[in-house]
Structures are given as C-alpha cells and as structure tokens.
Design a protein around this motif. Structure first.
Motif, mmCIF file in Angstrom:
data_model
loop_
_atom_site.group_PDB
_atom_site.id
_atom_site.type_symbol
_atom_site.label_atom_id
_atom_site.label_comp_id
_atom_site.label_asym_id
_atom_site.label_seq_id
_atom_site.Cartn_x
_atom_site.Cartn_y
_atom_site.Cartn_z
ATOM 1 N N LEU A 62 0.826 -1.201 0.000
ATOM 2 C CA LEU A 62 0.000 0.000 0.000
ATOM 3 C C LEU A 62 0.863 1.255 0.000
ATOM 4 C CD1 LEU A 62 -2.678 -1.289 2.501
ATOM 5 C CD2 LEU A 62 -3.196 -0.406 0.212
ATOM 6 N N ARG A 63 1.930 1.231 0.781
ATOM 7 C CA ARG A 63 2.838 2.373 0.820
ATOM 8 C C ARG A 63 3.539 2.550 -0.528
ATOM 9 N NH1 ARG A 63 5.361 5.293 4.947
ATOM 10 N NH2 ARG A 63 6.536 6.978 3.976
ATOM 11 N N SER A 64 3.971 1.454 -1.120
ATOM 12 C CA SER A 64 4.625 1.524 -2.426
ATOM 13 C C SER A 64 3.700 2.115 -3.477
ATOM 14 C CB SER A 64 5.088 0.128 -2.855
ATOM 15 O OG SER A 64 5.593 0.138 -4.174
ATOM 16 N N ASN A 65 2.469 1.659 -3.489
ATOM 17 C CA ASN A 65 1.483 2.175 -4.435
ATOM 18 C C ASN A 65 1.374 3.691 -4.326
ATOM 19 O OD1 ASN A 65 -0.875 2.405 -6.145
ATOM 20 N ND2 ASN A 65 -2.152 2.207 -4.323
ATOM 21 N N GLU A 66 1.178 4.177 -3.109
ATOM 22 C CA GLU A 66 0.996 5.622 -2.921
ATOM 23 C C GLU A 66 2.288 6.397 -3.176
ATOM 24 O OE1 GLU A 66 -1.059 7.181 0.333
ATOM 25 O OE2 GLU A 66 -2.860 5.937 0.046
ATOM 26 N N ASP A 67 3.408 5.878 -2.709
ATOM 27 C CA ASP A 67 4.675 6.589 -2.920
ATOM 28 C C ASP A 67 4.961 6.768 -4.407
ATOM 29 O OD1 ASP A 67 5.123 6.886 -0.241
ATOM 30 O OD2 ASP A 67 6.683 5.339 -0.095
ATOM 31 N N GLN A 68 4.732 5.728 -5.179
ATOM 32 C CA GLN A 68 4.989 5.818 -6.613
ATOM 33 C C GLN A 68 4.099 6.873 -7.280
ATOM 34 O OE1 GLN A 68 5.587 2.057 -8.912
ATOM 35 N NE2 GLN A 68 5.007 1.086 -6.978
ATOM 36 N N VAL A 69 2.835 6.880 -6.919
ATOM 37 C CA VAL A 69 1.875 7.761 -7.583
ATOM 38 C C VAL A 69 1.980 9.194 -7.076
ATOM 39 C CG1 VAL A 69 -0.590 8.208 -7.937
ATOM 40 C CG2 VAL A 69 0.297 5.869 -8.112
ATOM 41 N N LEU A 70 1.994 9.370 -5.767
ATOM 42 C CA LEU A 70 2.026 10.724 -5.211
ATOM 43 C C LEU A 70 3.376 11.387 -5.418
ATOM 44 C CD1 LEU A 70 0.094 10.189 -1.845
ATOM 45 C CD2 LEU A 70 -0.804 10.731 -4.119
ATOM 46 N N GLY A 71 4.420 10.573 -5.572
ATOM 47 C CA GLY A 71 5.755 11.132 -5.765
ATOM 48 C C GLY A 71 6.162 11.300 -7.212
ATOM 49 N N ALA A 72 5.285 10.977 -8.144
ATOM 50 C CA ALA A 72 5.627 11.104 -9.566
ATOM 51 C C ALA A 72 5.834 12.581 -9.913
ATOM 52 C CB ALA A 72 4.522 10.506 -10.430
ATOM 53 N N ALA A 73 6.996 12.894 -10.449
ATOM 54 C CA ALA A 73 7.325 14.300 -10.723
ATOM 55 C C ALA A 73 6.664 14.815 -11.992
ATOM 56 C CB ALA A 73 8.842 14.446 -10.838
ATOM 57 N N ASP A 74 6.337 13.926 -12.915
ATOM 58 C CA ASP A 74 5.852 14.347 -14.230
ATOM 59 C C ASP A 74 4.378 14.075 -14.451
ATOM 60 O OD1 ASP A 74 6.351 11.675 -14.032
ATOM 61 O OD2 ASP A 74 7.175 11.442 -16.045
ATOM 62 N N ILE A 75 3.678 13.573 -13.430
ATOM 63 C CA ILE A 75 2.259 13.242 -13.531
ATOM 64 C C ILE A 75 1.560 13.708 -12.264
ATOM 65 C CG2 ILE A 75 0.596 11.323 -13.549
ATOM 66 C CD1 ILE A 75 2.443 9.791 -15.345
ATOM 67 N N ASP A 76 0.360 14.255 -12.398
ATOM 68 C CA ASP A 76 -0.443 14.633 -11.230
ATOM 69 C C ASP A 76 -1.051 13.370 -10.637
ATOM 70 O OD1 ASP A 76 0.175 17.238 -11.756
ATOM 71 O OD2 ASP A 76 -1.750 17.744 -12.657
ATOM 72 N N GLY A 77 -0.455 12.880 -9.558
ATOM 73 C CA GLY A 77 -0.890 11.635 -8.944
ATOM 74 C C GLY A 77 -1.776 11.856 -7.736
ATOM 75 N N ILE A 78 -2.835 11.053 -7.625
ATOM 76 C CA ILE A 78 -3.812 11.164 -6.537
ATOM 77 C C ILE A 78 -4.134 9.762 -6.041
ATOM 78 C CG2 ILE A 78 -6.182 11.841 -5.955
ATOM 79 C CD1 ILE A 78 -5.859 13.905 -8.335
ATOM 80 N N ALA A 79 -4.223 9.582 -4.724
ATOM 81 C CA ALA A 79 -4.555 8.284 -4.133
ATOM 82 C C ALA A 79 -5.880 8.390 -3.381
ATOM 83 C CB ALA A 79 -3.451 7.825 -3.181
ATOM 84 N N LEU A 80 -6.753 7.439 -3.622
ATOM 85 C CA LEU A 80 -8.053 7.399 -2.957
ATOM 86 C C LEU A 80 -8.075 6.228 -1.988
ATOM 87 C CD1 LEU A 80 -10.388 8.150 -6.006
ATOM 88 C CD2 LEU A 80 -9.342 9.753 -4.381
ATOM 89 N N ARG A 81 -8.140 6.558 -0.699
ATOM 90 C CA ARG A 81 -8.131 5.543 0.353
ATOM 91 C C ARG A 81 -9.567 5.115 0.642
ATOM 92 N NH1 ARG A 81 -3.629 8.807 4.064
ATOM 93 N NH2 ARG A 81 -1.865 8.390 2.637
ATOM 94 N N TYR A 82 -10.051 4.200 -0.192
ATOM 95 C CA TYR A 82 -11.430 3.740 -0.083
ATOM 96 C C TYR A 82 -11.645 2.960 1.207
ATOM 97 C CZ TYR A 82 -11.613 4.459 -5.207
ATOM 98 O OH TYR A 82 -11.561 4.966 -6.475
ATOM 99 N N GLY A 83 -12.845 3.142 1.773
ATOM 100 C CA GLY A 83 -13.266 2.298 2.874
ATOM 101 C C GLY A 83 -13.631 0.911 2.377
ATOM 102 N N LEU A 84 -14.200 0.108 3.259
ATOM 103 C CA LEU A 84 -14.603 -1.248 2.918
ATOM 104 C C LEU A 84 -15.826 -1.171 2.002
ATOM 105 C CD1 LEU A 84 -13.493 -4.042 3.848
ATOM 106 C CD2 LEU A 84 -15.365 -4.076 5.516
ATOM 107 N N PHE A 85 -15.695 -1.736 0.802
ATOM 108 C CA PHE A 85 -16.781 -1.666 -0.178
ATOM 109 C C PHE A 85 -17.989 -2.494 0.263
ATOM 110 C CE2 PHE A 85 -13.757 -1.063 -4.063
ATOM 111 C CZ PHE A 85 -13.681 0.293 -3.792
#
Length: 307
Positions: free
Chosen positions: A153-176
């Motif tokens: 989960l941390r890797s997923n968010e770090d990769q996306v939110l830390g992308a320098a060339d893309i606007d990255g956003i993470a959605l922390r969904y609750g239990l579906f």
C-alpha cells in the motif's frame, strides 16, 4: 478526457464506467480476458486486452494510443479475504502493477493518474476513538503478513504521489459494500444461517461502491496533485451492527453470536471482524473534491441494495 481504466471489469468499475461515460469521457478499458473485452464492448467501452503485471505486453497493447489520464482500479480480490495469502496477488498489483501502469501512462502522454488505495493502510489494529485524517502515518513498515500488505500500500501511494511528471492522486477507499458480490454473498449466507457475528466485534469504515465511484470522478476533475483522500461514508460501524443490518435487509433472522477467538483460524478475516478498530475523517474529500456520499451511512446504503 481520454481515460485508460485498469481493472475495467472490477467491482467499482461497474459503477464508475457509466459515470465517466455520462461525463463525456472516452474510456479505454484494460482487461485480461476476452470475456471481459466483450462485456466492455457491450457497455460502450473500447477494450484493451492486457495483463497489468506484464510490462512489455501492456506497453505493446497500448502502443499508438494516447490518454489524458489513467485510473488504476486493478485488483485480484474476488471475495472477502480470509487468509493473508488471499491478498498477495493484489499486493503485487499495488507494487509492480502500479509501476507498470505509471510507465504506460508516460508513454500515453497522460498527465493525471488516480490510484485505488485502501483505508486499512493506516494499520490493522485498534486506533482508538479519534477519526484519522490523511495526515496520520500511512503504510508504516511492519513485520509478519500485515507488513507485506502495508509495504504494498505504501509503495502504491509513494509511486503515484511522488511522480514528478504526472499529477498523482490516491483514494483511500473504505470497505466496499453495495450491489456487488461480497454483499450479496453475505446476504445469502445470512438467509442460510451461516453468517455468525463475533464478539467482540471490530469497528470499520465503509463506503458504498456508488459513492466510491462518484468520488473517483470528482478526484479526476478536482483532486490536487500529490494528495491522498479518505473516501468513506459519514459514520463508522461496529461489524456486529453491520452484519445484523445485512441480515435484516436479506429478510433473515438476527445472526447468532460466536466468540471472536474462533476466527483466529482465518487470520485476515479475524482482523477485519474482531481485531481492528478504525474511524476516518472524510472532510478533506468533501472540501477539496466537492464530494459527499449519496449514502451517508450503511443503513441507507443497505436499503438501496434491497430495493
């Protein structure tokens, strides 16, 4: 926008695809199977058959395409997990799968990337009565099987939110929950008197899949780059109350109670139903995304499943 949707046949996508199309977006739906491709064509979506875990095949399948945004909803979860091993394939999708999709996004010329994250990245434990905001530590390293899930989960968010060339956003969904397989399965189990309720029971934060989908569209349009958002309804719930409500909606008797320790033979399920207590604050999503849940609590949401 022109959007590539990974996990286009996943649970949330059944609600997300119609919303994207209604907003006028063009969607290319990634699927691993020919049957999934047929379902997407029937829904008015252009299918792309590729395995997100195979980087070269993914790039080949998308060769010549362009996109403004990529939405990562790929998951290998098809039912409520009971053992830690049930999550390993999804752990891999959150790490290698995210890496491959980010590479594809760059090749496509996409400038926006939305990824599916999960509220239990805050930790499978008792967090006390306070509601956690996005500033709370997330995906902290841990030992044992939970550590593996947290690292992914941390890797997923770090990769996306830390992308320098893309606007990255993470959605922390609750239990579906909602008109999807796991809720329907629990309703069926309740009718057959096979849905016991553990005591003591965990505290969870839910989100109806329709609300998860509408939040995703809001994040696509208004989310801030480098930000994570808690996507949950307005009220946390004890799992005993929730399972009682599921049974009631199904027209079944109140489930019988069992000692929580009996579920230790299914370690992951035990964490969901007994060992974890977590409450989240969804105020940031409301303020910044202009989003609010159509179903503020599980009570309204479950009634919609019954109708």
């Amino acid at each position: 926008m022109r959007i590539v949707l990974a996990g286009a046949t996943a649970t949330i996508s059944s609600e997300l695809l119609p919303l994207l199309l209604d907003e006028g977006h063009t969607v290319l739906g990634l699927t691993r199977t020919s049957s999934g491709a047929e379902r997407l064509r029937a829904a008015g979506v252009q299918p792309v058959v590729a395995d997100v875990m195979d980087a070269d095949a993914l790039l080949t399948a998308l060769d010549g395409q362009t996109a403004d945004a990529v939405i990562h909803q790929a998951t290998a979860i098809t039912r409520t997990p009971t053992f830690h091993r049930d999550l390993y394939a999804t752990d891999a999708l959150r790490e290698e799968g995210t890496r491959n999709l980010l590479r594809a996004a760059r090749n496509l010329g996409a400038t926006r990337f939305i990824t599916q994250s999960f509220f239990l990245g805050y930790g499978w434990r008792d967090h006390g009565p306070a509601r956690l905001t996005e500033e709370h530590p997330y995906g902290q390293p841990g030992h044992g099987p939970f550590g593996r899930h947290l690292r992914s989960l941390r890797s997923n968010e770090d990769q996306v939110l830390g992308a320098a060339d893309i606007d990255g956003i993470a959605l922390r969904y609750g239990l579906f929950y909602g008109p999807e397989r796991s809720t329907r399965s629990m309703m069926d189990m309740a009718r057959r008197r096979r849905l016991p309720v553990p005591r003591p029971a965990a505290t969870m934060h839910l989100v109806h899949i329709a609300d998860a989908a509408s939040a995703t569209v809001a994040a696509l349009e208004r989310g801030r780059a480098g930000q994570a958002y808690n996507i949950v309804d307005d009220e946390p719930v004890g799992m005993d109350d929730y399972l009682d409500a599921v049974a009631a909606v199904a027209g079944a008797p109140t489930p019988r109670r069992i000692p929580g320790w009996l579920l230790r033979v299914t370690p992951y399920l035990h964490s969901l139903l007994v060992g974890t207590h977590i409450r989240l604050d969804n105020g940031k999503a409301k303020r910044e995304l202009g989003w609010a849940p159509q179903f503020p609590t599980y009570r309204e949401g479950l009634r919609s499943v019954a109708t």
